[in-house]
Design an enzyme around this catalytic site. Structure first.
Site, PDB file in Angstrom:
ATOM      1  N   TYR A  49      50.734  47.746  62.673  1.00 54.42           N
ATOM      2  CA  TYR A  49      51.028  47.575  64.101  1.00 54.42           C
ATOM      3  C   TYR A  49      52.120  48.531  64.567  1.00 54.42           C
ATOM      4  O   TYR A  49      52.102  48.989  65.707  1.00 54.42           O
ATOM      5  CB  TYR A  49      51.364  46.112  64.426  1.00 54.42           C
ATOM      6  CG  TYR A  49      50.102  45.283  64.550  1.00 54.42           C
ATOM      7  CD1 TYR A  49      49.365  45.253  65.733  1.00 54.42           C
ATOM      8  CD2 TYR A  49      49.605  44.580  63.460  1.00 54.42           C
ATOM      9  CE1 TYR A  49      48.183  44.540  65.832  1.00 54.42           C
ATOM     10  CE2 TYR A  49      48.423  43.853  63.545  1.00 54.42           C
ATOM     11  CZ  TYR A  49      47.717  43.840  64.736  1.00 54.42           C
ATOM     12  OH  TYR A  49      46.533  43.146  64.827  1.00 54.42           O
ATOM     13  N   ARG A  52      50.320  51.608  65.369  1.00 52.89           N
ATOM     14  CA  ARG A  52      49.607  51.508  66.653  1.00 52.89           C
ATOM     15  C   ARG A  52      50.595  51.526  67.825  1.00 52.89           C
ATOM     16  O   ARG A  52      50.305  52.060  68.894  1.00 52.89           O
ATOM     17  CB  ARG A  52      48.754  50.235  66.682  1.00 52.89           C
ATOM     18  CG  ARG A  52      47.511  50.374  65.785  1.00 52.89           C
ATOM     19  CD  ARG A  52      46.592  49.190  65.898  1.00 52.89           C
ATOM     20  NE  ARG A  52      46.213  48.903  67.273  1.00 52.89           N
ATOM     21  CZ  ARG A  52      45.802  47.708  67.703  1.00 52.89           C
ATOM     22  NH1 ARG A  52      45.716  46.697  66.849  1.00 52.89           N
ATOM     23  NH2 ARG A  52      45.476  47.515  68.960  1.00 52.89           N
ATOM     24  N   GLN A  83      42.323  43.225  77.877  1.00 52.94           N
ATOM     25  CA  GLN A  83      42.399  42.834  76.471  1.00 52.94           C
ATOM     26  C   GLN A  83      43.285  43.818  75.714  1.00 52.94           C
ATOM     27  O   GLN A  83      43.546  43.643  74.536  1.00 52.94           O
ATOM     28  CB  GLN A  83      40.996  42.847  75.852  1.00 52.94           C
ATOM     29  CG  GLN A  83      40.043  41.863  76.475  1.00 52.94           C
ATOM     30  CD  GLN A  83      38.591  42.189  76.104  1.00 52.94           C
ATOM     31  OE1 GLN A  83      38.070  41.705  75.111  1.00 52.94           O
ATOM     32  NE2 GLN A  83      37.951  43.015  76.905  1.00 52.94           N
ATOM     33  N   ASN A  84      43.688  44.878  76.392  1.00 53.90           N
ATOM     34  CA  ASN A  84      44.447  45.931  75.702  1.00 53.90           C
ATOM     35  C   ASN A  84      45.900  45.524  75.513  1.00 53.90           C
ATOM     36  O   ASN A  84      46.487  44.840  76.355  1.00 53.90           O
ATOM     37  CB  ASN A  84      44.358  47.244  76.480  1.00 53.90           C
ATOM     38  CG  ASN A  84      42.924  47.740  76.565  1.00 53.90           C
ATOM     39  OD1 ASN A  84      42.074  47.262  75.820  1.00 53.90           O
ATOM     40  ND2 ASN A  84      42.664  48.672  77.451  1.00 53.90           N
ATOM     41  N   VAL A  85      46.455  45.987  74.404  1.00 51.60           N
ATOM     42  CA  VAL A  85      47.834  45.634  74.064  1.00 51.60           C
ATOM     43  C   VAL A  85      48.739  46.856  74.158  1.00 51.60           C
ATOM     44  O   VAL A  85      49.890  46.817  73.730  1.00 51.60           O
ATOM     45  CB  VAL A  85      47.900  45.026  72.639  1.00 51.60           C
ATOM     46  CG1 VAL A  85      47.158  43.697  72.578  1.00 51.60           C
ATOM     47  CG2 VAL A  85      47.332  45.975  71.580  1.00 51.60           C
ATOM     48  N   HIS A 101      45.533  39.535  75.299  1.00 49.67           N
ATOM     49  CA  HIS A 101      45.744  39.645  73.854  1.00 49.67           C
ATOM     50  C   HIS A 101      47.166  40.063  73.499  1.00 49.67           C
ATOM     51  O   HIS A 101      47.413  40.526  72.386  1.00 49.67           O
ATOM     52  CB  HIS A 101      44.725  40.619  73.244  1.00 49.67           C
ATOM     53  CG  HIS A 101      43.310  40.114  73.295  1.00 49.67           C
ATOM     54  ND1 HIS A 101      42.206  40.893  73.055  1.00 49.67           N
ATOM     55  CD2 HIS A 101      42.819  38.861  73.553  1.00 49.67           C
ATOM     56  CE1 HIS A 101      41.095  40.164  73.173  1.00 49.67           C
ATOM     57  NE2 HIS A 101      41.442  38.939  73.489  1.00 49.67           N
ATOM     58  N   CYS A 109      58.823  35.695  66.731  1.00 47.69           N
ATOM     59  CA  CYS A 109      59.110  35.088  65.436  1.00 47.69           C
ATOM     60  C   CYS A 109      57.821  34.460  64.898  1.00 47.69           C
ATOM     61  O   CYS A 109      57.133  33.732  65.614  1.00 47.69           O
ATOM     62  CB  CYS A 109      60.209  34.043  65.610  1.00 47.69           C
ATOM     63  SG  CYS A 109      60.587  33.178  64.074  1.00 47.69           S
ATOM     64  N   GLY A 169      34.971  49.281  79.915  1.00 47.60           N
ATOM     65  CA  GLY A 169      35.415  49.731  78.595  1.00 47.60           C
ATOM     66  C   GLY A 169      35.560  48.626  77.578  1.00 47.60           C
ATOM     67  O   GLY A 169      36.420  48.693  76.708  1.00 47.60           O
TER      68      GLY A 169
END
Ligand code: OAD
Length: 232
Positions: A49, A52, A83-85, A101, A109, A169
């Site tokens: 992550y 990313r 839905q994109n982070v 998301h 935490c 998309g």
């Protein structure tokens, strides 16, 4: 409007399910995107992550993000559900998109789920929660986890109330986000799907356009919701 990874593809960020290039074609979600995976190998998951997060930070919003931010200025009511982070909608000027998301730039935490604003990178990731010492994790939704309730409720309410629903998309394979266009259709909206998987069709109330979002959306937004500047 509902967006997925395809909207950020032209910013250079990989999608999930496309053959060859999709993240899930190259990495196993069971090893990287579940609470069990994090328990088994927290360092691997944290570092994936972190990679990313760096990709997203280095990417720039593309004309699709910019067009959707402009659209919100031109219609009286407009809800952007993503839905994109990667945070690119916000960086393009969209205000308070509903992030179903989560967001890569936040961490929380693992023990109590509280978002942590200030944390320190360590040589031995994942870093620790400054309050309780628990492991920190990205504030994204993993497989097997529930979506944030408030975000999901707001998304469903917007799908139920809208006149036009654009789904852009996204492969539409992940629930509950995938249900949103269906909800909009059931509630009488016109639904327009834009991605690279659909054959183009125009059978009201469902339209599908096979096109790249960054190429289509600026022209579509100007054509359907023109401003004095954009006419002509
Ligand atoms: P997918 O990878 O499943 O689908 C991407 C979609 O974008 C496909 O339909 C492509 O045809 C389309 N596409 C690719 N490039 C495009 C472009 N330039 N313009 C328009 N469309 C394009 O990604 P999502 O549907 O976003 O969840 O995936 C949904 C969720 O699955 C993600 O949020 C993620 C993943 O597991 C979590 O991580 C919780």
């Amino acid at each position: 409007m509902l967006t997925g990874a395809g909207v950020s593809a032209e910013s250079g960020l990989p999608t999930f399910r496309e053959a060859q290039t999709g993240l899930w074609a190259q990495y196993d979600p069971e090893e990287l995107a579940t609470p069990q995976a994090f328990r088994r190998n927290p360092r691997l998951v944290w570092e994936w992550y972190a990679w990313r997060r760096q990709l997203a930070a280095a990417a720039q919003p593309n004309p699709a993000h910019v067009a959707l931010a402009a659209l919100a200025q031109r219609v009286p009511e407009c809800t952007l559900i993503t839905q994109n982070v990667d945070g690119l909608h916000t960086r393009a000027g969209s205000v308070n998109p509903i992030e179903l998301h989560g967001n890569l730039s936040r961490v929380k935490c693992f023990d109590d789920g509280r978002v942590v604003e200030h944390w320190q990178a360590t040589a031995d990731p994942p870093p620790r929660c400054p309050d309780c010492g628990g492991m920190l994790r990205p504030d994204v939704v993993w497989f097997g986890e529930l979506l944030p309730r408030t975000a999901l409720d707001a998304a469903i309410a917007a799908a139920q109330a809208c006149d036009v629903f654009l789904s852009i998309g996204t492969s539409g394979l992940v629930e509950p986000a995938a249900a949103l266009p269906r909800i909009a259709l059931q509630c009488g909206a016109t639904v327009v799907l834009i991605n690279l998987d659909v054959p183009t069709r125009a059978t009201p109330p469902l339209y599908a356009i096979n096109a790249k979002a960054g190429e289509l959306l600026p022209a579509l937004v100007d054509a359907v919701w023109p401003t004095p500047d954009s006419i002509g």
